[in-house]
Design an enzyme around this catalytic site. Structure first.
Site, mmCIF file in Angstrom:
data_model
loop_
_atom_site.group_PDB
_atom_site.id
_atom_site.type_symbol
_atom_site.label_atom_id
_atom_site.label_comp_id
_atom_site.label_asym_id
_atom_site.label_seq_id
_atom_site.Cartn_x
_atom_site.Cartn_y
_atom_site.Cartn_z
ATOM 1 N N LYS A 36 0.822 -1.228 0.000
ATOM 2 C CA LYS A 36 0.000 0.000 0.000
ATOM 3 C C LYS A 36 0.848 1.268 0.000
ATOM 4 C CE LYS A 36 -0.445 0.334 4.976
ATOM 5 N NZ LYS A 36 -1.045 -0.284 6.162
ATOM 6 N N ARG A 131 -6.904 -0.079 17.142
ATOM 7 C CA ARG A 131 -7.358 0.122 15.774
ATOM 8 C C ARG A 131 -8.299 -1.047 15.512
ATOM 9 N NH1 ARG A 131 -3.561 0.890 10.476
ATOM 10 N NH2 ARG A 131 -3.948 -1.350 10.320
HETATM 11 C C1 LIG Z 1 -0.016 -0.965 6.716
HETATM 12 C C2 LIG Z 1 -0.226 -2.228 7.427
HETATM 13 C C3 LIG Z 1 0.863 -3.081 7.643
HETATM 14 C C4 LIG Z 1 2.284 -2.742 7.235
HETATM 15 O O1 LIG Z 1 2.828 -1.805 8.111
HETATM 16 P P1 LIG Z 1 4.363 -1.346 8.005
HETATM 17 O O2 LIG Z 1 4.575 -0.543 9.221
HETATM 18 O O3 LIG Z 1 4.486 -0.564 6.747
HETATM 19 O O4 LIG Z 1 5.191 -2.571 7.975
HETATM 20 C C5 LIG Z 1 0.605 -4.286 8.274
HETATM 21 N N1 LIG Z 1 -0.635 -4.623 8.673
HETATM 22 C C6 LIG Z 1 -1.695 -3.836 8.467
HETATM 23 C C7 LIG Z 1 -3.045 -4.291 8.926
HETATM 24 C C8 LIG Z 1 -1.531 -2.615 7.844
HETATM 25 O O5 LIG Z 1 -2.596 -1.819 7.641
#
Ligand SMILES: *Cc1c(COP(=O)(O)O)cnc(C)c1O
Length: 355
Positions: A36, A131
Site C-alpha cells: 500500500k 485500531r
Molecule cells: C499498513 C499495514 C501493515 C504494514 O505496516 P508497516 O509498518 O508498513 O510494515 C501491516 N498490517 C496492516 C493491517 C496494515 O494496515
C-alpha cells in the site's frame, strides 16, 4: 529530466526485502510484503517478488486487482477490513482478508457462495493499539458465528500494534494470539495455520529473540521500503534507508523578511501561521506542494536547509545556511518519511523514475 520526480532504487529495495525475509525465515516467520505504501506499483512489487516474496498484502482492493492484472504471482490478502459494498470484489481478487466484524463476514460469505469460491479470513484481535480487531474476550463468539458461514474459512489470527495507539509490540501482547489459537483449537477443534503477529515494528522482537513461538507471519511494508521502523523510531540495522529520493526544482530564490508584512488572517489551509523574526533570510520556492506531500514529512538532503512550509503547489525552504549553493533551476533532493512516500507515490504530478 522531469520534476518533481521520485527516484526509486529497485536494487536497494530488493536487498532490504531479502534481508528482512531471511531474518524472519530464520525465526520461522513468513513475510507478507505490504504494497500500500507504493500504491502497489507493479515495478516495485516485482522487486518484492524477485526477493522471494510470494505473499502480498494491501489495504485497497484496487491495488490488489492492479497486482493481479500485472501478472504478479502469489497469495493476495486485503489487510483492511473489507467494506460490505466491495465484498464481491474482495472475493473475486483477494485470496484472504483480515476481518473483525460479523456483518462483513456475512457479506463475504454470500459473495463467496455466489462465486463458488472459498474465501479465507484472518480474524483480527485488538491487543491494545485500539485500531481494528475484536477484544480477546469476544473472539470466541466471533469464531462461533463465523464457523456457521458457508464459503468462509478461518485460516488465522492476526494483531496489529504501532498504528493508531502507537503501542509497542512486546512478548506479552503478541503472545495473546498464541494463547487464543490454543484455546480455539481446544474449544472448536479449529486448526489455526497463520498467526500474523504484526508489521515492521515487530522486527524488533525478532532481533531481541523475544518473539513468542507460534507467531509465523509479519506483514511488512516500511521496513522493506525505507529500512525504517517508525514506531520504534529507528533505522533497521542491515537495511538501506536511501532507497528513494525526491527531486524538486527551485523556481524562485530571494532574500525576504522572515515575518509576513500585513495583518495576519488564515493561511491557505485555514490555520493561523506563527512566525519568528529572524531578520532577512534567503528563501527558495520549489515547484511541489501539499497536493503532492506534507512539508513536515520532507527531509532536505542538503545540510543547513530548513523546510518552512508549503501551500498547495509551493514548497518554501530557508536556504540561508545551506552547505551547497542553491540556484534557480536547481534540482533539490529530499528524503521523506513513510507518510511522505505514501502521498508522493499517490500524486500523479510526481514522476516515478526507477534505477
Ligand atoms: C499498513 C499495514 C501493515 C504494514 O505496516 P508497516 O509498518 O508498513 O510494515 C501491516 N498490517 C496492516 C493491517 C496494515 O494496515
Amino acid at each position: 529530466m522531469k520534476c518533481p520526480r521520485l527516484v526509486i532504487d529497485l536494487g536497494k529495495i530488493k536487498k532490504n526485502a531479502i534481508y528482512i525475509k531471511d531474518l524472519c525465515s530464520r525465526n520461522g516467520v513468513e513475510v507478507m510484503g505490504v504494497t500500500k505504501g507504493f500504491c502497489a506499483h507493479p515495478v516495485i512489487a516485482k522487486a518484492f517478488y524477485e526477493a522471494g516474496i510470494r505473499n502480498f498484502g494491501d489495504s485497497r482492493i484496487k491495488n490488489i486487482k492492479k497486482l493481479r492484472e500485472a501478472g504478479i504471482q502469489g497469495e493476495m490478502t486485503l489487510i483492511r477490513i473489507p467494506m460490505i459494498s466491495e465484498s464481491d470484489e474482495v472475493v473475486k481478487w483477494a485470496d484472504t482478508s483480515l476481518n473483525s466484524q460479523i456483518e462483513v463476514l456475512e457479506a463475504l460469505s454470500s459473495s463467496a457462495v455466489d462465486q463458488g469460491k472459498t474465501h479465507k479470513v484472518i480474524l483480527m484481535v485488538d491487543v491494545g493499539d485500539l485500531r481494528e480487531g475484536v477484544l480477546p474476550e469476544d473472539l470466541e463468539d466471533l469464531v462461533r458465528d463465523t464457523l456457521k458461514l458457508k464459503g468462509i474459512k478461518i485460516t488465522g489470527l492476526g494483531c496489529n500494534v504501532g498504528c493508531f495507539g502507537g503501542v509497542l509490540p512486546t512478548r506479552e501482547n503478541t503472545r495473546i494470539l498464541v494463547n487464543l489459537a490454543e484455546e480455539l483449537q481446544k474449544e472448536f477443534n479449529l486448526s489455526i495455520k497463520v498467526l500474523s503477529g504484526g508489521s515492521t515494528c515487530g522486527i524488533s522482537l525478532l532481533e531481541k529473540g523475544e518473539l513468542p513461538r507460534g507467531i509465523n507471519q509479519f506483514r511488512i511494508g516500511e521496513g522493506i521500503l525505507l529500512g525504517r521502523d517508525s514506531t520504534g523510531n529507528r533505522d533497521i540495522p542491515g537495511t538501506y534507508q536511501d532507497t528513494m529520493k525526491l527531486i524538486a526544482e527551485v523556481v524562485e530564490l530571494k532574500e525576504k523578511p522572515s515575518v509576513p508584512v500585513g495583518e495576519i488572517g488564515k493561511d491557505a489551509f485555514g490555520n493561523t501561521p506563527i512566525f519568528e523574526d529572524r531578520g532577512i533570510r534567503k528563501r527558495a520556492i520549489l515547484a511541489i506542494g501539499r497536493q503532492d506531500v506534507d512539508p513536515e514529512n520532507l527531509i532536505p538532503l542538503i545540510r543547513g536547509v530548513e523546510v518552512l512550509g508549503a501551500s498547495s503547489d509551493h514548497l518554501i525552504l530557508d536556504v540561508t545556511d545551506s552547505e551547497k549553493e542553491v540556484s534557480v533551476g536547481m534540482e533539490f533532493p529530499f528524503r521523506f518519511t513513510y507518510g511522505g512516500m505514501l502521498r508522493l507515490m499517490t500524486s500523479e504530478y510526481v514522476e516515478k523514475v526507477f534505477i
